[in-house]
Design a protein around this motif. Structure first.
Motif, PDB file in Angstrom:
ATOM      1  N   PHE A  36      53.850  33.756  21.643  1.00  0.00           N
ATOM      2  CA  PHE A  36      54.355  34.553  22.760  1.00  0.00           C
ATOM      3  C   PHE A  36      55.853  34.808  22.615  1.00  0.00           C
ATOM      4  O   PHE A  36      56.324  35.934  22.806  1.00  0.00           O
ATOM      5  N   ALA A  37      56.625  33.792  22.265  1.00  0.00           N
ATOM      6  CA  ALA A  37      58.064  33.946  22.108  1.00  0.00           C
ATOM      7  C   ALA A  37      58.386  34.950  20.999  1.00  0.00           C
ATOM      8  O   ALA A  37      59.264  35.807  21.153  1.00  0.00           O
ATOM      9  N   GLY A  38      57.692  34.847  19.889  1.00  0.00           N
ATOM     10  CA  GLY A  38      57.917  35.777  18.780  1.00  0.00           C
ATOM     11  C   GLY A  38      57.598  37.206  19.161  1.00  0.00           C
ATOM     12  O   GLY A  38      58.378  38.126  18.899  1.00  0.00           O
ATOM     13  N   LEU A  39      56.444  37.406  19.796  1.00  0.00           N
ATOM     14  CA  LEU A  39      56.070  38.749  20.224  1.00  0.00           C
ATOM     15  C   LEU A  39      57.026  39.288  21.279  1.00  0.00           C
ATOM     16  O   LEU A  39      57.390  40.465  21.274  1.00  0.00           O
ATOM     17  N   PHE A  40      57.441  38.435  22.198  1.00  0.00           N
ATOM     18  CA  PHE A  40      58.381  38.846  23.236  1.00  0.00           C
ATOM     19  C   PHE A  40      59.685  39.327  22.624  1.00  0.00           C
ATOM     20  O   PHE A  40      60.217  40.375  23.004  1.00  0.00           O
ATOM     21  N   VAL A  91      60.237  40.490  19.591  1.00  0.00           N
ATOM     22  CA  VAL A  91      60.029  41.736  18.846  1.00  0.00           C
ATOM     23  C   VAL A  91      59.910  42.914  19.802  1.00  0.00           C
ATOM     24  O   VAL A  91      60.574  43.949  19.642  1.00  0.00           O
ATOM     25  N   VAL A  92      59.065  42.793  20.825  1.00  0.00           N
ATOM     26  CA  VAL A  92      58.836  43.897  21.766  1.00  0.00           C
ATOM     27  C   VAL A  92      60.108  44.176  22.575  1.00  0.00           C
ATOM     28  O   VAL A  92      60.490  45.334  22.763  1.00  0.00           O
ATOM     29  N   PHE A  93      60.764  43.146  23.058  1.00  0.00           N
ATOM     30  CA  PHE A  93      61.978  43.329  23.840  1.00  0.00           C
ATOM     31  C   PHE A  93      63.051  44.020  23.009  1.00  0.00           C
ATOM     32  O   PHE A  93      63.706  44.955  23.481  1.00  0.00           O
ATOM     33  N   SER A  94      63.227  43.596  21.762  1.00  0.00           N
ATOM     34  CA  SER A  94      64.228  44.220  20.892  1.00  0.00           C
ATOM     35  C   SER A  94      63.885  45.686  20.634  1.00  0.00           C
ATOM     36  O   SER A  94      64.773  46.552  20.641  1.00  0.00           O
ATOM     37  N   ALA A  95      62.610  45.982  20.412  1.00  0.00           N
ATOM     38  CA  ALA A  95      62.196  47.365  20.169  1.00  0.00           C
ATOM     39  C   ALA A  95      62.472  48.233  21.393  1.00  0.00           C
ATOM     40  O   ALA A  95      62.970  49.364  21.260  1.00  0.00           O
TER      41      ALA A  95
END
Length: 62
Positions: free
Chosen positions: A9-13, A15-19
């Motif tokens: 979850f932290a990794g996906l968060f 990546v998505v937040f940065s994008a």
């Protein structure tokens, strides 16, 4: 310390937040260049002011 699900979850968060932040910045770049055209000079002045303060502190200490 963290479970596998929390790490995923932290990794996906991240990546998505940065994008989203990058895409939003690119979309608003033209507006920001018009509205904040003189901000760089204020930043440079602020940095010079801080350097002068440190220089004065150094001179008074010695």
């Amino acid at each position: 310390m963290f479970s596998t699900g929390q790490m995923i979850f932290a990794g996906l968060f991240i990546v998505v937040f940065s994008a989203i932040i990058i895409l939003t910045y690119r979309r608003d770049k033209k507006l920001h260049s018009k509205a904040y055209s003189g901000v760089k000079w204020i930043g440079i002045t602020f940095i010079i002011f801080i350097i002068i303060l440190f220089f004065i502190k150094y001179l008074l200490k010695n």
